[in-house]
Design a protein around this motif. Sequence first.
Motif, PDB file in Angstrom:
ATOM      1  N   SER A  30       2.169   2.280  -8.435  1.00 11.94           N
ATOM      2  CA  SER A  30       2.641   3.044  -7.277  1.00 11.94           C
ATOM      3  C   SER A  30       1.921   4.391  -7.170  1.00 11.94           C
ATOM      4  O   SER A  30       1.594   4.835  -6.075  1.00 11.94           O
ATOM      5  N   GLU A  31       1.656   5.054  -8.300  1.00 12.81           N
ATOM      6  CA  GLU A  31       0.898   6.311  -8.270  1.00 12.81           C
ATOM      7  C   GLU A  31      -0.527   6.063  -7.784  1.00 12.81           C
ATOM      8  O   GLU A  31      -1.081   6.873  -7.039  1.00 12.81           O
ATOM      9  N   TYR A  32      -1.116   4.948  -8.214  1.00 13.36           N
ATOM     10  CA  TYR A  32      -2.459   4.597  -7.753  1.00 13.36           C
ATOM     11  C   TYR A  32      -2.447   4.381  -6.243  1.00 13.36           C
ATOM     12  O   TYR A  32      -3.323   4.860  -5.534  1.00 13.36           O
ATOM     13  N   HIS A  33      -1.447   3.677  -5.762  1.00 13.79           N
ATOM     14  CA  HIS A  33      -1.340   3.390  -4.331  1.00 13.79           C
ATOM     15  C   HIS A  33      -1.226   4.693  -3.532  1.00 13.79           C
ATOM     16  O   HIS A  33      -1.916   4.878  -2.530  1.00 13.79           O
ATOM     17  N   VAL A  34      -0.384   5.610  -3.985  1.00 10.28           N
ATOM     18  CA  VAL A  34      -0.210   6.893  -3.296  1.00 10.28           C
ATOM     19  C   VAL A  34      -1.521   7.682  -3.315  1.00 10.28           C
ATOM     20  O   VAL A  34      -1.950   8.229  -2.289  1.00 10.28           O
ATOM     21  N   SER A  35      -2.177   7.727  -4.466  1.00 11.17           N
ATOM     22  CA  SER A  35      -3.448   8.457  -4.574  1.00 11.17           C
ATOM     23  C   SER A  35      -4.510   7.850  -3.670  1.00 11.17           C
ATOM     24  O   SER A  35      -5.280   8.557  -3.016  1.00 11.17           O
ATOM     25  N   TYR A  36      -4.548   6.540  -3.617  1.00 13.12           N
ATOM     26  CA  TYR A  36      -5.532   5.846  -2.787  1.00 13.12           C
ATOM     27  C   TYR A  36      -5.277   6.122  -1.304  1.00 13.12           C
ATOM     28  O   TYR A  36      -6.204   6.376  -0.537  1.00 13.12           O
ATOM     29  N   GLN A  37      -4.007   6.122  -0.888  1.00  8.80           N
ATOM     30  CA  GLN A  37      -3.666   6.426   0.498  1.00  8.80           C
ATOM     31  C   GLN A  37      -4.069   7.855   0.850  1.00  8.80           C
ATOM     32  O   GLN A  37      -4.573   8.118   1.940  1.00  8.80           O
ATOM     33  N   GLN A  38      -3.824   8.786  -0.075  1.00  5.53           N
ATOM     34  CA  GLN A  38      -4.217  10.175   0.169  1.00  5.53           C
ATOM     35  C   GLN A  38      -5.731  10.295   0.300  1.00  5.53           C
ATOM     36  O   GLN A  38      -6.239  11.041   1.135  1.00  5.53           O
ATOM     37  N   LEU A  39      -6.463   9.556  -0.514  1.00  2.27           N
ATOM     38  CA  LEU A  39      -7.919   9.565  -0.431  1.00  2.27           C
ATOM     39  C   LEU A  39      -8.385   9.033   0.919  1.00  2.27           C
ATOM     40  O   LEU A  39      -9.247   9.631   1.568  1.00  2.27           O
TER      41      LEU A  39
END
Length: 132
Positions: A30-39
């Motif tokens: 989930s942290e990866y998903h959030v970081s990827y969306q922010q990117l």
Amino acid sequence: EVVQFFENQGYSLMTKDLQGQQGSAVNSLSEYHVSYQQLLNLLAKRVNLEPREFDRTVGINTDYVHATDLFLELADKEFALQQGVVGTKAFLKKYIKKWKLKPRPEEIIVPPPEEEMEVAPEEEAEVPVDGE
């Protein structure tokens, strides 16, 4: 593939963000998903259009709805769709004006002829009032 693409563009996704500062640790999916969306949001904002691309680009002001918002409420979807309609109409009006386009004869809608009224409003028969 995605990581390789961005690294080829000069962005090191594994260790730094786009501003060159140390990135935050990602410890879960989930942290990866959030970081990827922010990117993706950040990269989308950095897209630069060249002047030659303006005339062929439909501008859609989606305001608070982002391209990477995956789970939208119905009202948000309707808002984005309506903004697309508004942007497309504006684009087409500008395009038609720029190229001085006219409709083809087969595309011209001719309204049906108005039928003549059989009785003019002032000639209508009087309605009897209370037994007259």
